[in-house]
Design an enzyme around this catalytic site. Structure first.
Site, PDB file in Angstrom:
ATOM      1  N   CYS A   1      22.661  -2.510   5.373  1.00 32.18           N
ATOM      2  CA  CYS A   1      22.411  -3.762   4.643  1.00 32.18           C
ATOM      3  C   CYS A   1      23.284  -3.897   3.392  1.00 32.18           C
ATOM      4  CB  CYS A   1      20.945  -3.861   4.266  1.00 32.18           C
ATOM      5  SG  CYS A   1      19.839  -3.571   5.644  1.00 32.18           S
TER       6      CYS A   1
ATOM      7  N   HIS B   1      19.615  -8.599  -1.359  1.00 30.46           N
ATOM      8  CA  HIS B   1      19.479  -8.405   0.085  1.00 30.46           C
ATOM      9  C   HIS B   1      18.108  -8.934   0.498  1.00 30.46           C
ATOM     10  CE1 HIS B   1      19.084  -6.811   3.976  1.00 30.46           C
ATOM     11  NE2 HIS B   1      18.339  -5.768   3.649  1.00 30.46           N
TER      12      HIS B   1
ATOM     13  N   ASN C   1      15.210 -10.338   7.963  1.00 30.19           N
ATOM     14  CA  ASN C   1      16.217  -9.438   7.387  1.00 30.19           C
ATOM     15  C   ASN C   1      17.411  -9.389   8.340  1.00 30.19           C
ATOM     16  OD1 ASN C   1      17.713  -7.221   6.607  1.00 30.19           O
ATOM     17  ND2 ASN C   1      15.948  -5.896   6.267  1.00 30.19           N
TER      18      ASN C   1
HETATM   19  N1  ACO Z   1       1.288  -7.035  12.698  1.00 29.58           N
HETATM   20  C1  ACO Z   1       0.030  -6.612  12.488  1.00 29.58           C
HETATM   21  N2  ACO Z   1      -0.252  -5.358  12.070  1.00 29.58           N
HETATM   22  C2  ACO Z   1       0.776  -4.530  11.866  1.00 29.58           C
HETATM   23  C3  ACO Z   1       2.110  -4.910  12.051  1.00 29.58           C
HETATM   24  C4  ACO Z   1       2.357  -6.219  12.495  1.00 29.58           C
HETATM   25  N3  ACO Z   1       3.595  -6.690  12.697  1.00 29.58           N
HETATM   26  N4  ACO Z   1       2.921  -3.866  11.768  1.00 29.58           N
HETATM   27  C5  ACO Z   1       2.132  -2.857  11.391  1.00 29.58           C
HETATM   28  N5  ACO Z   1       0.815  -3.247  11.458  1.00 29.58           N
HETATM   29  C6  ACO Z   1      -0.361  -2.482  11.150  1.00 29.58           C
HETATM   30  C7  ACO Z   1      -0.163  -0.998  11.386  1.00 29.58           C
HETATM   31  O1  ACO Z   1      -0.411  -0.658  12.727  1.00 29.58           O
HETATM   32  C8  ACO Z   1      -1.161  -0.399  10.455  1.00 29.58           C
HETATM   33  O2  ACO Z   1      -2.440  -0.483  11.052  1.00 29.58           O
HETATM   34  P1  ACO Z   1      -3.518   0.716  10.864  1.00 29.58           P
HETATM   35  O3  ACO Z   1      -3.787   0.753   9.367  1.00 29.58           O
HETATM   36  O4  ACO Z   1      -4.661   0.250  11.675  1.00 29.58           O
HETATM   37  O5  ACO Z   1      -2.814   1.935  11.344  1.00 29.58           O
HETATM   38  C9  ACO Z   1      -1.149  -1.358   9.262  1.00 29.58           C
HETATM   39  O6  ACO Z   1      -0.635  -2.598   9.763  1.00 29.58           O
HETATM   40  C10 ACO Z   1      -0.295  -0.865   8.123  1.00 29.58           C
HETATM   41  O7  ACO Z   1       0.987  -0.463   8.678  1.00 29.58           O
HETATM   42  P2  ACO Z   1       2.142   0.085   7.785  1.00 29.58           P
HETATM   43  O8  ACO Z   1       3.373   0.317   8.609  1.00 29.58           O
HETATM   44  O9  ACO Z   1       1.606   1.223   6.981  1.00 29.58           O
HETATM   45  O10 ACO Z   1       2.388  -1.187   6.908  1.00 29.58           O
HETATM   46  P3  ACO Z   1       2.860  -1.295   5.420  1.00 29.58           P
HETATM   47  O11 ACO Z   1       1.730  -1.702   4.584  1.00 29.58           O
HETATM   48  O12 ACO Z   1       3.682  -0.117   4.999  1.00 29.58           O
HETATM   49  O13 ACO Z   1       3.854  -2.530   5.545  1.00 29.58           O
HETATM   50  C11 ACO Z   1       6.208  -2.988   5.627  1.00 29.58           C
HETATM   51  C12 ACO Z   1       5.003  -2.446   6.376  1.00 29.58           C
HETATM   52  C13 ACO Z   1       5.980  -4.464   5.364  1.00 29.58           C
HETATM   53  C14 ACO Z   1       7.468  -2.831   6.426  1.00 29.58           C
HETATM   54  C15 ACO Z   1       6.287  -2.209   4.294  1.00 29.58           C
HETATM   55  O14 ACO Z   1       6.394  -0.841   4.540  1.00 29.58           O
HETATM   56  C16 ACO Z   1       7.400  -2.634   3.442  1.00 29.58           C
HETATM   57  O15 ACO Z   1       7.297  -3.622   2.753  1.00 29.58           O
HETATM   58  N6  ACO Z   1       8.517  -1.881   3.451  1.00 29.58           N
HETATM   59  C17 ACO Z   1       9.657  -2.206   2.670  1.00 29.58           C
HETATM   60  C18 ACO Z   1      10.891  -1.979   3.385  1.00 29.58           C
HETATM   61  C19 ACO Z   1      11.305  -3.123   4.254  1.00 29.58           C
HETATM   62  O16 ACO Z   1      10.953  -4.263   4.119  1.00 29.58           O
HETATM   63  N7  ACO Z   1      12.127  -2.737   5.173  1.00 29.58           N
HETATM   64  C20 ACO Z   1      12.704  -3.673   6.037  1.00 29.58           C
HETATM   65  C21 ACO Z   1      14.115  -3.657   5.948  1.00 29.58           C
HETATM   66  S1  ACO Z   1      14.894  -2.217   5.543  1.00 29.58           S
HETATM   67  C22 ACO Z   1      16.309  -2.677   4.747  1.00 29.58           C
HETATM   68  O17 ACO Z   1      16.672  -3.812   4.781  1.00 29.58           O
HETATM   69  C23 ACO Z   1      17.091  -1.680   4.055  1.00 29.58           C
END
Ligand code: ACO
Length: 337
Positions: free
Chosen positions: A112, A258, A288
């Site tokens: 990215c 980004h 993204n």
């Molecule tokens: N829809 C519904 N539920 C979902 C989804 C979805 N698409 N994806 C995951 N879940 C569920 C999981 O199964 C989990 O359920 P559980 O608690 O019953 O096990 C729950 O939601 C939480 O899952 P996590 O993966 O722990 O979700 P998190 O709160 O960490 O959010 C996210 C995920 C949004 C990606 C977060 O980690 C984040 O903001 N990361 C930042 C990095 C990012 O955005 N990366 C993307 C690009 S990377 C780059 O560009 C460099």
């Protein structure tokens, strides 16, 4: 010595829109989860196009809005994590499509942060007099490397391409540029290169032994670790750029981050104590798009007339590698161009 400027911008996104609601009909997810965690409402997906074709469309739009002809380009850099092939480079294929017969062409891999890395390379080539007109493209067809069975990652990404033509002029353009990498975090955001398609299990074991790694070639991500890295990298990059340019955040009209996740951007708005309008976002519509996200945003701002000659903007990115980078640019394109 001549200054390095952005002469023109262009972008292209595929027509096919996939909304969160549409995703919820094919996997266990919903609009509310995706929107509250990421800010993304919809994304674009290529159908029958590859990275080179969308990259070329973005490039042609940039060329159309400049006085530069394809044959005037002497360097083409494509930043992508989703090249058409291992070889030739996507840049060489773009060269052929747009007819830039005098250009040297290569791809770079910085996820990215790729577009910022590309700007930095272009800057060095122009500044030392080796090249005159450089096309930098960030282009991705991430939909092709997503694991559509993994709702944690596949809802986050989209396809698209953005381009900028750089050249030299008298007025200051690229004021400051900074990049960095940390390979210790390589496994946090990853897509294996190998895509071995051997259906015969015995044959596969004979060749590769008992390894499972050879056929996993889709994107994997440690989301929470990436979140922590992203806010640290963005904060430090912004500080570094402002310190070395002796500018303050008030001098910057827009920050173009980004476009990964609105929560990351909201965190930065609070940390920097700035008006949310200072950060340009369009991830709501495209998700993204990795290396394409910053140049698509910059081109939209340019075309929407948000940028006046003399405005200072700060581009900042972070991504797999781990990689990060940013630049402060004084805008030199006339609004009516
Ligand atoms: N829809 C519904 N539920 C979902 C989804 C979805 N698409 N994806 C995951 N879940 C569920 C999981 O199964 C989990 O359920 P559980 O608690 O019953 O096990 C729950 O939601 C939480 O899952 P996590 O993966 O722990 O979700 P998190 O709160 O960490 O959010 C996210 C995920 C949004 C990606 C977060 O980690 C984040 O903001 N990361 C930042 C990095 C990012 O955005 N990366 C993307 C690009 S990377 C780059 O560009 C460099």
């Amino acid at each position: 010595m001549k200054e390095v400027q952005i002469l023109a911008t262009g972008s292209y996104v595929p027509d096919r829109i996939v909304t969160n609601d549409e995703l919820s009909t094919v996997m266990d997810t919903n609009d509310e989860w995706i929107k509250t965690r990421t800010g993304i409402c919809e994304r674009r997906i290529t159908t029958g196009e590859n990275t080179s074709s969308i990259a070329a469309k973005a490039a042609l739009k940039a060329l159309e809005s400049s006085y530069i002809k394809p044959v005037d380009l002497d360097l083409i850099i494509v930043a992508t994590a989703t090249p058409d092939c291992y070889t030739p480079s996507t840049a060489c294929i773009v060269q052929d499509i747009i007819g830039a017969t005098n250009a040297t062409c290569f791809d770079i891999s910085a996820a990215c942060s790729g577009f910022i890395y590309g700007l930095n390379i272009a800057y060095q080539f122009i500044k030392n007099g080796a090249k005159k007109n450089v096309l930098v493209i960030g282009a991705e067809t991430l939909s092709k490397i997503l694991d559509w069975n993994n709702r944690s990652t596949c809802v986050l990404f989209g396809d698209g391409a953005g381009a900028a033509i750089l050249g030299c002029g008298e007025e200051k353009g690229l004021i400051e540029i900074h990049t960095g990498s940390d390979g210790r975090g390589a496994n946090l955001l990853k897509c294996n290169a190998a895509s071995v398609d051997i259906n015969n299990k015995d044959l596969k074991e004979k060749i590769y032994g008992n390894t499972e790694d050879v056929d996993k070639s889709y994107l994997t991500m440690e989301g929470r670790e990436i979140f922590k890295f992203a806010v640290k990298a963005m904060g430090e990059t912004i500080d570094t750029l402002l310190n070395s340019s002796e500018l303050t955040i008030e001098d910057i009209k827009y920050i173009v981050p980004h476009q990964a996740n609105l929560r990351i951007i909201d965190y930065m708005i609070k940390k920097l104590k700035v008006d949310s309008k200072k950060f340009y976002t369009n991830l709501q519509y495209y998700g993204n798009t990795s290396a394409a996200s910053i140049p698509i945003a910059m081109d939209q701002m340019n075309r929407e007339g948000l940028l006046e000659k003399g405005d200072k903007i700060l581009l900042v990115g972070f991504g797999g590698g781990l990689t990060w980078g940013g630049t402060i640019i004084e805008w030199t394109i006339n609004k009516n161009k």
